[in-house]
Design a protein around this motif. Structure first.
Motif, mmCIF file in Angstrom:
data_model
loop_
_atom_site.group_PDB
_atom_site.id
_atom_site.type_symbol
_atom_site.label_atom_id
_atom_site.label_comp_id
_atom_site.label_asym_id
_atom_site.label_seq_id
_atom_site.Cartn_x
_atom_site.Cartn_y
_atom_site.Cartn_z
ATOM 1 N N THR A 82 -3.388 -8.393 5.726
ATOM 2 C CA THR A 82 -3.220 -6.938 5.785
ATOM 3 C C THR A 82 -1.738 -6.572 5.771
ATOM 4 O O THR A 82 -1.317 -5.663 5.046
ATOM 5 C CB THR A 82 -3.901 -6.370 7.049
ATOM 6 N N VAL A 83 -0.931 -7.291 6.549
ATOM 7 C CA VAL A 83 0.509 -7.015 6.597
ATOM 8 C C VAL A 83 1.143 -7.273 5.223
ATOM 9 O O VAL A 83 1.956 -6.477 4.752
ATOM 10 C CB VAL A 83 1.189 -7.871 7.695
ATOM 11 N N LYS A 84 0.759 -8.377 4.573
ATOM 12 C CA LYS A 84 1.288 -8.663 3.233
ATOM 13 C C LYS A 84 0.931 -7.546 2.260
ATOM 14 O O LYS A 84 1.776 -7.101 1.464
ATOM 15 C CB LYS A 84 0.751 -10.002 2.720
ATOM 16 N N TYR A 85 -0.288 -7.049 2.312
ATOM 17 C CA TYR A 85 -0.711 -5.964 1.433
ATOM 18 C C TYR A 85 0.097 -4.691 1.728
ATOM 19 O O TYR A 85 0.569 -4.021 0.805
ATOM 20 C CB TYR A 85 -2.208 -5.694 1.589
ATOM 21 N N GLU A 86 0.267 -4.381 3.018
ATOM 22 C CA GLU A 86 1.020 -3.182 3.394
ATOM 23 C C GLU A 86 2.473 -3.283 2.949
ATOM 24 O O GLU A 86 3.064 -2.290 2.501
ATOM 25 C CB GLU A 86 0.931 -2.943 4.905
ATOM 26 N N ILE A 87 3.058 -4.470 3.047
ATOM 27 C CA ILE A 87 4.437 -4.669 2.564
ATOM 28 C C ILE A 87 4.490 -4.414 1.060
ATOM 29 O O ILE A 87 5.381 -3.714 0.566
ATOM 30 C CB ILE A 87 4.933 -6.090 2.907
ATOM 31 N N HIS A 88 3.542 -4.976 0.340
ATOM 32 C CA HIS A 88 3.497 -4.803 -1.119
ATOM 33 C C HIS A 88 3.400 -3.320 -1.489
ATOM 34 O O HIS A 88 4.146 -2.832 -2.350
ATOM 35 C CB HIS A 88 2.301 -5.596 -1.683
ATOM 36 N N VAL A 89 2.501 -2.584 -0.830
ATOM 37 C CA VAL A 89 2.322 -1.153 -1.104
ATOM 38 C C VAL A 89 3.592 -0.392 -0.759
ATOM 39 O O VAL A 89 4.051 0.468 -1.534
ATOM 40 C CB VAL A 89 1.106 -0.595 -0.314
ATOM 41 N N THR A 90 4.194 -0.701 0.379
ATOM 42 C CA THR A 90 5.415 0.000 0.803
ATOM 43 C C THR A 90 6.554 -0.246 -0.183
ATOM 44 O O THR A 90 7.279 0.694 -0.557
ATOM 45 C CB THR A 90 5.822 -0.450 2.219
ATOM 46 N N ILE A 91 6.722 -1.488 -0.621
ATOM 47 C CA ILE A 91 7.781 -1.800 -1.586
ATOM 48 C C ILE A 91 7.541 -1.053 -2.899
ATOM 49 O O ILE A 91 8.481 -0.507 -3.497
ATOM 50 C CB ILE A 91 7.866 -3.329 -1.827
ATOM 51 N N LYS A 92 6.300 -0.975 -3.345
ATOM 52 C CA LYS A 92 5.995 -0.223 -4.580
ATOM 53 C C LYS A 92 6.367 1.256 -4.403
ATOM 54 O O LYS A 92 6.904 1.875 -5.328
ATOM 55 C CB LYS A 92 4.518 -0.364 -4.947
ATOM 56 N N GLN A 93 6.053 1.809 -3.226
ATOM 57 C CA GLN A 93 6.393 3.208 -2.965
ATOM 58 C C GLN A 93 7.908 3.405 -2.981
ATOM 59 O O GLN A 93 8.412 4.384 -3.547
ATOM 60 C CB GLN A 93 5.817 3.653 -1.617
ATOM 61 N N ILE A 94 8.628 2.479 -2.372
ATOM 62 C CA ILE A 94 10.096 2.579 -2.358
ATOM 63 C C ILE A 94 10.651 2.481 -3.772
ATOM 64 O O ILE A 94 11.540 3.259 -4.161
ATOM 65 C CB ILE A 94 10.705 1.480 -1.439
ATOM 66 N N ILE A 95 10.121 1.550 -4.567
ATOM 67 C CA ILE A 95 10.573 1.406 -5.950
ATOM 68 C C ILE A 95 10.298 2.688 -6.732
ATOM 69 O O ILE A 95 11.166 3.176 -7.477
ATOM 70 C CB ILE A 95 9.904 0.192 -6.636
ATOM 71 N N ASN A 96 9.120 3.287 -6.561
ATOM 72 C CA ASN A 96 8.800 4.543 -7.241
ATOM 73 C C ASN A 96 9.750 5.655 -6.828
ATOM 74 O O ASN A 96 10.213 6.437 -7.667
ATOM 75 C CB ASN A 96 7.344 4.934 -6.990
ATOM 76 N N LEU A 97 10.050 5.722 -5.520
ATOM 77 C CA LEU A 97 11.005 6.748 -5.048
ATOM 78 C C LEU A 97 12.393 6.524 -5.646
ATOM 79 O O LEU A 97 13.075 7.486 -6.050
ATOM 80 C CB LEU A 97 11.080 6.744 -3.523
ATOM 81 N N LEU A 98 12.813 5.265 -5.707
ATOM 82 C CA LEU A 98 14.122 4.966 -6.295
ATOM 83 C C LEU A 98 14.157 5.334 -7.777
ATOM 84 O O LEU A 98 15.153 5.886 -8.273
ATOM 85 C CB LEU A 98 14.468 3.481 -6.110
ATOM 86 N N LEU A 99 13.072 5.020 -8.495
ATOM 87 C CA LEU A 99 13.018 5.379 -9.917
ATOM 88 C C LEU A 99 13.051 6.896 -10.101
ATOM 89 O O LEU A 99 13.743 7.413 -11.007
ATOM 90 C CB LEU A 99 11.774 4.785 -10.568
ATOM 91 N N GLN A 100 12.329 7.621 -9.235
ATOM 92 C CA GLN A 100 12.355 9.086 -9.310
ATOM 93 C C GLN A 100 13.758 9.606 -9.016
ATOM 94 O O GLN A 100 14.267 10.508 -9.709
ATOM 95 C CB GLN A 100 11.355 9.691 -8.313
ATOM 96 N N SER A 101 14.401 9.033 -8.018
ATOM 97 C CA SER A 101 15.770 9.452 -7.673
ATOM 98 C C SER A 101 16.719 9.147 -8.816
ATOM 99 O O SER A 101 17.606 9.951 -9.143
ATOM 100 C CB SER A 101 16.254 8.745 -6.409
ATOM 101 N N GLU A 102 16.553 7.978 -9.435
ATOM 102 C CA GLU A 102 17.405 7.611 -10.572
ATOM 103 C C GLU A 102 17.253 8.622 -11.700
ATOM 104 O O GLU A 102 18.253 9.095 -12.272
ATOM 105 C CB GLU A 102 17.035 6.210 -11.068
ATOM 106 N N ARG A 103 15.995 8.985 -12.007
ATOM 107 C CA ARG A 103 15.756 9.960 -13.074
ATOM 108 C C ARG A 103 16.410 11.299 -12.743
ATOM 109 O O ARG A 103 17.068 11.904 -13.592
ATOM 110 C CB ARG A 103 14.248 10.144 -13.291
#
Length: 118
Positions: A82-103
């Motif tokens: 569960t923790v591994k899955y939550e880390i994966h989801v959180t990292i994806k969310q952070i990457i999406n936020l960074l990509l949005q900020s970059e744009r």
């Protein structure tokens, strides 16, 4: 059969912890404590049974502990997944936020440079 007297071994010498024949009781094992094998068998069986009781109780305790540990191991493994899955989801969310900020920053930078050129 007795190696000394060629008689059947029907007696147990408690003193020597050995099987003997009736001739041995009056010669070699005179004065020793002995009994018929059948009587000795029941006596020793009871001693062994009483000695095994604490072991049987420990088997129950150890088995219960093993079941508890196995259950706990499954819980911990599940929590780890569960923790591994939550880390994966959180990292994806952070990457999406960074990509949005970059744009947004790229658009803002482009808009700023376009305004200064005009």
């Amino acid at each position: 059969k007795c190696s000394s007297h060629n008689q059947p071994l029907k007696i147990y010498c408690e003193t020597c912890d050995d099987l003997i024949c009736s001739d041995c009781t009056v010669r070699i094992h005179k004065g020793h404590e002995y009994d018929l094998i059948s009587d000795t068998y029941d006596k020793h069986r009871q001693i062994i049974e009483s000695s095994l009781q604490p072991v049987r109780e420990q088997i129950v305790v150890v088995t219960e502990a093993l079941i508890t540990l196995t259950h706990r191991e499954k819980e911990i493994t599940h929590q780890g997944e569960t923790v591994k899955y939550e880390i994966h989801v959180t990292i994806k969310q952070i990457i999406n936020l960074l990509l949005q900020s970059e744009r947004k920053l790229t658009e803002d930078a482009c808009g700023f440079s376009c305004e200064t050129q005009a």
